[in-house]
Design a protein around this motif. Structure first.
Motif, mmCIF file in Angstrom:
data_model
loop_
_atom_site.group_PDB
_atom_site.id
_atom_site.type_symbol
_atom_site.label_atom_id
_atom_site.label_comp_id
_atom_site.label_asym_id
_atom_site.label_seq_id
_atom_site.Cartn_x
_atom_site.Cartn_y
_atom_site.Cartn_z
ATOM 1 N N LEU A 19 -18.004 -10.548 22.915
ATOM 2 C CA LEU A 19 -16.968 -11.328 23.584
ATOM 3 C C LEU A 19 -15.642 -11.208 22.839
ATOM 4 O O LEU A 19 -14.575 -11.131 23.455
ATOM 5 N N ALA A 20 -15.692 -11.141 21.530
ATOM 6 C CA ALA A 20 -14.469 -10.947 20.745
ATOM 7 C C ALA A 20 -13.802 -9.623 21.103
ATOM 8 O O ALA A 20 -12.574 -9.542 21.189
ATOM 9 N N GLU A 21 -14.583 -8.586 21.341
ATOM 10 C CA GLU A 21 -14.016 -7.287 21.724
ATOM 11 C C GLU A 21 -13.240 -7.404 23.039
ATOM 12 O O GLU A 21 -12.169 -6.821 23.192
ATOM 13 N N THR A 32 -9.623 -12.332 12.603
ATOM 14 C CA THR A 32 -9.108 -13.019 11.422
ATOM 15 C C THR A 32 -10.220 -13.617 10.575
ATOM 16 O O THR A 32 -10.006 -13.891 9.403
ATOM 17 N N ASP A 33 -11.394 -13.827 11.167
ATOM 18 C CA ASP A 33 -12.507 -14.413 10.415
ATOM 19 C C ASP A 33 -13.801 -14.032 11.118
ATOM 20 O O ASP A 33 -13.932 -14.233 12.330
ATOM 21 N N VAL A 34 -14.740 -13.490 10.374
ATOM 22 C CA VAL A 34 -16.022 -13.075 10.943
ATOM 23 C C VAL A 34 -17.135 -13.575 10.040
ATOM 24 O O VAL A 34 -17.123 -13.328 8.837
ATOM 25 N N THR A 35 -18.086 -14.302 10.633
ATOM 26 C CA THR A 35 -19.295 -14.697 9.923
ATOM 27 C C THR A 35 -20.480 -14.256 10.772
ATOM 28 O O THR A 35 -20.305 -13.676 11.843
ATOM 29 N N ALA A 36 -21.682 -14.571 10.335
ATOM 30 C CA ALA A 36 -22.871 -14.165 11.076
ATOM 31 C C ALA A 36 -22.928 -14.784 12.470
ATOM 32 O O ALA A 36 -23.483 -14.186 13.388
ATOM 33 N N ASN A 37 -22.342 -15.963 12.651
ATOM 34 C CA ASN A 37 -22.460 -16.653 13.929
ATOM 35 C C ASN A 37 -21.126 -16.973 14.593
ATOM 36 O O ASN A 37 -21.083 -17.732 15.555
ATOM 37 N N GLY A 43 -4.253 -13.462 18.784
ATOM 38 C CA GLY A 43 -3.505 -12.569 19.650
ATOM 39 C C GLY A 43 -2.114 -12.307 19.130
ATOM 40 O O GLY A 43 -1.605 -13.009 18.250
ATOM 41 N N ALA A 44 -1.460 -11.299 19.709
ATOM 42 C CA ALA A 44 -0.112 -10.910 19.294
ATOM 43 C C ALA A 44 0.869 -12.071 19.408
ATOM 44 O O ALA A 44 1.795 -12.179 18.622
ATOM 45 N N GLY A 45 0.662 -12.979 20.360
ATOM 46 C CA GLY A 45 1.548 -14.125 20.542
ATOM 47 C C GLY A 45 1.139 -15.343 19.738
ATOM 48 O O GLY A 45 1.714 -16.417 19.891
ATOM 49 N N GLY A 46 0.119 -15.217 18.878
ATOM 50 C CA GLY A 46 -0.317 -16.330 18.043
ATOM 51 C C GLY A 46 -1.488 -17.115 18.598
ATOM 52 O O GLY A 46 -1.988 -18.024 17.941
ATOM 53 N N THR A 47 -1.951 -16.792 19.804
ATOM 54 C CA THR A 47 -3.105 -17.484 20.377
ATOM 55 C C THR A 47 -4.346 -17.210 19.539
ATOM 56 O O THR A 47 -4.644 -16.059 19.231
ATOM 57 N N ARG A 48 -5.042 -18.291 19.152
ATOM 58 C CA ARG A 48 -6.250 -18.155 18.348
ATOM 59 C C ARG A 48 -7.455 -18.599 19.165
ATOM 60 O O ARG A 48 -7.459 -19.676 19.755
#
Length: 130
Positions: A19-21, A32-37, A43-48
Motif C-alpha cells: 500500500l505504501a508503494e 520516512t519510517d519503516v518497521t516490521a508492521n 508526499g512532496a507537498g508534506g502530506t504524511r
C-alpha cells in the motif's frame, strides 16, 4: 507552542509495504519510517500517511451502506483525467459515486487495499485566455 500537534493519518491494511508503494507513486512520496508492521511516507507537498499491518483489516464498502464509510482521504488535483490515469496505473480503482454534491468537481476511488479517497479538481488560478 501547541500542546498537541497533528500527527499522521494511519490506514490499517494487510500489506503495508504494497500500500505504501501505491501512495508513494500517487503522491511522489518518500518513505520516512519503516518497521516490521508499519510504513510511513511523506508526499512532496508534506502530506504524511502511514500504513499499519492488520491481517484482519476489512476495507470499507462505500458507497454501499454495509460496513459504511469509515474514513477517506481527499487529494487536490488540477487535471482529473490525468490523475485518474495515474491512480488506475498504480492499481487503484474508480468507485461508483456519480453526481457527488459540492462546489468542486470530484471523483471517488479505492486504493489497492480498498480504502476510499477522492480526487478533487481545484479551480485554476490562472487568468482566462481569449
Amino acid at each position: 507552542m501547541a500542546l498537541v500537534k497533528a500527527g499522521v493519518v494511519v490506514l490499517d491494511c494487510a500489506e503495508p509495504e504494497k500500500l505504501a508503494e501505491f501512495y508513494k507513486g500517487l503522491l511522489d512520496a518518500r518513505e520516512t519510517d519503516v518497521t516490521a508492521n508499519r510504513v510511513e511516507v511523506e508526499g512532496a507537498g508534506g502530506t504524511r500517511l502511514a500504513f499499519r499491518r492488520d491481517v484482519n483489516a476489512t476495507p470499507p464498502s462505500w458507497p454501499r451502506p454495509e460496513n459504511s464509510l469509515q474514513a477517506h482521504l481527499d487529494f487536490l488535483v488540477e487535471d482529473l483525467d490525468e490523475a485518474e490515469r495515474k491512480v488506475v496505473g498504480l492499481g487503484g480503482r474508480p468507485l461508483d459515486a456519480k453526481g457527488a454534491p459540492g462546489p468542486y468537481e470530484e471523483r471517488g476511488y479505492a486504493d489497492p487495499a480498498g480504502h476510499s479517497f477522492t480526487l478533487r479538481r481545484v479551480p485554476s488560478t490562472a487568468p482566462k485566455q481569449g
